[in-house]
Design a protein around this motif. Structure first.
Motif, PDB file in Angstrom:
ATOM      1  N   ASP A   1     -29.060  -3.894  24.239  1.00 23.92           N
ATOM      2  CA  ASP A   1     -27.595  -4.169  24.512  1.00 23.92           C
ATOM      3  C   ASP A   1     -27.120  -3.154  23.970  1.00 23.92           C
ATOM      4  O   ASP A   1     -27.682  -1.348  23.214  1.00 23.92           O
TER       5      ASP A   1
ATOM      6  N   SER B   1     -24.857  -8.086  27.047  1.00 23.12           N
ATOM      7  CA  SER B   1     -25.279  -8.142  28.276  1.00 23.12           C
ATOM      8  C   SER B   1     -26.627  -8.704  28.669  1.00 23.12           C
ATOM      9  O   SER B   1     -26.351  -8.626  30.480  1.00 23.12           O
ATOM     10  N   TYR B   2     -26.386 -10.364  28.088  1.00 23.98           N
ATOM     11  CA  TYR B   2     -26.974 -11.022  28.606  1.00 23.98           C
ATOM     12  C   TYR B   2     -26.409 -12.032  28.171  1.00 23.98           C
ATOM     13  O   TYR B   2     -25.868 -11.865  26.637  1.00 23.98           O
TER      14      TYR B   2
ATOM     15  N   LYS C   1     -22.817 -13.484  28.487  1.00 25.06           N
ATOM     16  CA  LYS C   1     -23.088 -12.121  28.614  1.00 25.06           C
ATOM     17  C   LYS C   1     -21.030 -11.969  29.225  1.00 25.06           C
ATOM     18  O   LYS C   1     -20.454 -12.954  29.518  1.00 25.06           O
TER      19      LYS C   1
ATOM     20  N   LYS D   1     -23.383  -4.773  30.884  1.00 22.45           N
ATOM     21  CA  LYS D   1     -24.464  -4.376  31.557  1.00 22.45           C
ATOM     22  C   LYS D   1     -23.894  -2.860  31.354  1.00 22.45           C
ATOM     23  O   LYS D   1     -25.069  -2.058  31.053  1.00 22.45           O
TER      24      LYS D   1
END
Length: 156
Positions: free
Chosen positions: A33, A59-60, A68, A73
């Motif tokens: 990330d 990012s997740y 997230k 992202k």
């Protein structure tokens, strides 16, 4: 049991540090990330690196603890564009690993860019220092203030 865990963590800490040398170039093998990636040694050993003093949005989803986050992202894509197929030079602070076993480091790109600072000054990470690793807290604070004022990255 507690003594065995302490021994295990101590062993892993010293083993990991013996393998990664300060001011040595390492090939980036994977970007997790915006503030975490893997490097590979000449012996093909992989180590997970967590950048010191900053925090990029997740990012997740990871379990129940890490979810997230907004701009996660984008932070990962930005870091990936900087690090993919590149080498980084690592330097360390007082504490060498975190509670997750990641190597804590400051990273420099081959063109001399201080990665930790660059991510903050472009709005892809925020300041997140945890004593005793506070060597660059003033640098990161100034970079974040600049990103906020310029409305860069997550500050748009």
């Amino acid at each position: 049991m507690k003594n065995q865990l302490i021994f295990l963590f101590s062993f892993l800490f010293f083993f990991a540090q013996a393998q990664l040398q300060e001011n040595t170039w390492y090939k980036v093998s994977k970007i997790t990330d915006g503030d975490t990636f893997y490097v590979m040694t000449k012996n093909s050993e992989k180590f997970k690196i967590r950048l010191i003093g900053i925090d990029a949005p997740e990012s997740y989803n990871v379990g129940k603890k890490f979810r997230k986050e907004y701009f996660g992202k984008e932070a990962k894509v930005f870091a990936t564009n900087l690090l993919k197929n590149k080498k980084v030079k690592l330097t360390f602070d007082v504490q060498k690993t975190d509670r997750y076993g990641r190597i804590l480091a400051y990273a420099y790109l081959e063109n001399g860019v201080f990665l930790n600072q660059y991510l903050v000054e472009n709005g892809f990470a925020v300041v997140a220092t945890f004593p005793p690793n506070v060597k660059f807290v003033e640098v990161f604070t100034k970079a974040e203030k600049s990103a906020r004022n310029k409305k860069l990255g997550l500050w748009k």
